[in-house]
Design a protein around this motif. Sequence first.
Motif, PDB file in Angstrom:
ATOM      1  N   THR A 179       0.835  -1.215   0.000  1.00  0.00           N
ATOM      2  CA  THR A 179       0.000   0.000   0.000  1.00  0.00           C
ATOM      3  C   THR A 179       0.868   1.263   0.000  1.00  0.00           C
ATOM      4  O   THR A 179       0.606   2.218  -0.733  1.00  0.00           O
ATOM      5  CB  THR A 179      -0.924  -0.007   1.226  1.00  0.00           C
ATOM      6  N   GLU A 180       1.917   1.260   0.842  1.00  0.00           N
ATOM      7  CA  GLU A 180       2.808   2.425   0.884  1.00  0.00           C
ATOM      8  C   GLU A 180       3.516   2.611  -0.452  1.00  0.00           C
ATOM      9  O   GLU A 180       3.707   3.735  -0.910  1.00  0.00           O
ATOM     10  CB  GLU A 180       3.822   2.245   2.001  1.00  0.00           C
ATOM     11  N   LEU A 181       3.935   1.484  -1.069  1.00  0.00           N
ATOM     12  CA  LEU A 181       4.582   1.592  -2.377  1.00  0.00           C
ATOM     13  C   LEU A 181       3.629   2.175  -3.402  1.00  0.00           C
ATOM     14  O   LEU A 181       4.003   3.031  -4.214  1.00  0.00           O
ATOM     15  CB  LEU A 181       5.074   0.210  -2.819  1.00  0.00           C
ATOM     16  N   GLY A 182       2.366   1.726  -3.358  1.00  0.00           N
ATOM     17  CA  GLY A 182       1.388   2.287  -4.292  1.00  0.00           C
ATOM     18  C   GLY A 182       1.192   3.773  -4.079  1.00  0.00           C
ATOM     19  O   GLY A 182       1.037   4.533  -5.032  1.00  0.00           O
TER      20      GLY A 182
ATOM     21  N   THR B 160       4.199   3.689 -12.900  1.00  0.00           N
ATOM     22  CA  THR B 160       4.944   2.435 -12.913  1.00  0.00           C
ATOM     23  C   THR B 160       6.383   2.704 -12.493  1.00  0.00           C
ATOM     24  O   THR B 160       6.841   3.863 -12.432  1.00  0.00           O
ATOM     25  CB  THR B 160       4.918   1.804 -14.310  1.00  0.00           C
ATOM     26  N   LEU B 161       7.091   1.608 -12.205  1.00  0.00           N
ATOM     27  CA  LEU B 161       8.509   1.752 -11.856  1.00  0.00           C
ATOM     28  C   LEU B 161       9.299   2.351 -13.017  1.00  0.00           C
ATOM     29  O   LEU B 161      10.267   3.076 -12.815  1.00  0.00           O
ATOM     30  CB  LEU B 161       9.092   0.386 -11.473  1.00  0.00           C
ATOM     31  N   GLU B 162       8.838   2.045 -14.246  1.00  0.00           N
ATOM     32  CA  GLU B 162       9.528   2.632 -15.411  1.00  0.00           C
ATOM     33  C   GLU B 162       9.361   4.146 -15.430  1.00  0.00           C
ATOM     34  O   GLU B 162      10.290   4.888 -15.755  1.00  0.00           O
ATOM     35  CB  GLU B 162       8.977   2.013 -16.705  1.00  0.00           C
ATOM     36  N   ASP B 163       8.129   4.614 -15.059  1.00  0.00           N
ATOM     37  CA  ASP B 163       7.906   6.067 -15.008  1.00  0.00           C
ATOM     38  C   ASP B 163       8.784   6.712 -13.942  1.00  0.00           C
ATOM     39  O   ASP B 163       9.364   7.786 -14.148  1.00  0.00           O
ATOM     40  CB  ASP B 163       6.435   6.366 -14.700  1.00  0.00           C
ATOM     41  N   VAL B 164       8.898   6.062 -12.772  1.00  0.00           N
ATOM     42  CA  VAL B 164       9.747   6.600 -11.703  1.00  0.00           C
ATOM     43  C   VAL B 164      11.201   6.648 -12.149  1.00  0.00           C
ATOM     44  O   VAL B 164      11.914   7.629 -11.905  1.00  0.00           O
ATOM     45  CB  VAL B 164       9.602   5.741 -10.431  1.00  0.00           C
ATOM     46  N   GLU B 165      11.656   5.583 -12.819  1.00  0.00           N
ATOM     47  CA  GLU B 165      13.045   5.554 -13.281  1.00  0.00           C
ATOM     48  C   GLU B 165      13.283   6.627 -14.333  1.00  0.00           C
ATOM     49  O   GLU B 165      14.328   7.282 -14.355  1.00  0.00           O
ATOM     50  CB  GLU B 165      13.359   4.168 -13.859  1.00  0.00           C
ATOM     51  N   ALA B 166      12.268   6.825 -15.219  1.00  0.00           N
ATOM     52  CA  ALA B 166      12.400   7.883 -16.220  1.00  0.00           C
ATOM     53  C   ALA B 166      12.476   9.255 -15.553  1.00  0.00           C
ATOM     54  O   ALA B 166      13.270  10.115 -15.951  1.00  0.00           O
ATOM     55  CB  ALA B 166      11.219   7.823 -17.193  1.00  0.00           C
ATOM     56  N   GLY B 167      11.665   9.465 -14.501  1.00  0.00           N
ATOM     57  CA  GLY B 167      11.734  10.734 -13.769  1.00  0.00           C
ATOM     58  C   GLY B 167      13.075  10.937 -13.106  1.00  0.00           C
ATOM     59  O   GLY B 167      13.610  12.040 -13.074  1.00  0.00           O
TER      60      GLY B 167
END
Length: 366
Positions: free
Chosen positions: A109-112, A119-126
């Motif tokens: 839940t905290e991760l969400g 997505t993790l890909e969006d976070v990595e792109a950021g």
Amino acid sequence: VAGTGLALTVLAVLLGLLVHPALFAVAAPGLLAAVGGVVMLARAKRQVLPAERETPTEESPGRAVDEIERINERERELLERAGCESVEQLLDLYGDYSLLRSRRDKAATELGALLAGRTLEDVEAGRAHASLEVASCEERLKELAPYGVDPEKMIALSRERDRLLNSVADLKREQDGLRFHLERAHIDPEELVRVEEELAWLEEAEERARRRLKVFTLAGEGIKELSHTLLSSAVPVLAGAVGRTFSTLTDGRYRTIEVSESDLGISVFSGEKGQMIPAEELLASLSKGTVSQLYLSARLELVDLLSGGLKPPLVFDDSFSYFDDIRLAALWQILVDAARDQQVIMLTCTRRYDRLAGPEVNVIDL
């Protein structure tokens, strides 16, 4: 026999659910097959030996005991497979499993919440985009490095700029006055030459003042832009680091810290008041010892941030006079941890620190 088998089946179901639902799912098919075999055997006996139908049921309790013993043996086998010595231990393991599963669900839940639908890909792109922005800021910083000045010098430059502006205005008024006299007054050639020379000098002085004013203005704008760029990325990191150190010093009483990007003012969340205490109210709301702990946390993290990890020596000259014994012990552990990577020098005229100094401290009496 059929009634006993049914009773044993119910007993086995209750026992299986009590021990562990997963183990019961594994053992249930075999147990049901065994009960079915007992029922079929009973039917066969009634067909082959009808005379026994009139036999008293004195042997039924013994069979039930045997069946219970077999169930107990089955229970022991299940506990052995699970690596447990008792039902209580298995239940404890199930409780641990439930707790771990609850913690896993909470972490999910905290991760969400952290991902906020990304997505993790969006976070990595950021993160990659932020890295590029940091690299760009570092290049800009290198370009503006020759114009870098400390705050005191910046104040002095601002005053010098204002003084130059006033000088330019005075020179302009004097120039206009001289031109007015040249146009309306009759002077001799030598005086005219002198005035023209003075006018030329004043024009050159005005031009030099304007050039200096332009340089100072550009430097000031560059410094402000650089300061805003650096603080916008460094303030969240600084707030988190100061919050962790301050929480350690106050034994977790104050954990949430906010740092202003404009002036680096620090605000503290008070659990007792249920709100943030702004920077201008800290001295009136917190004790002197707590405020000293906050400022010490900020100084330690600012040193690490501004030095770029170079770990310069830390020097304290009786800086902890407002600390009681509990605060001093917590502070001492932080200084010992810091001394593993950099030199820490403490000057004092008291013996308060003698009982805290261990073999890792070099004590020098002057």
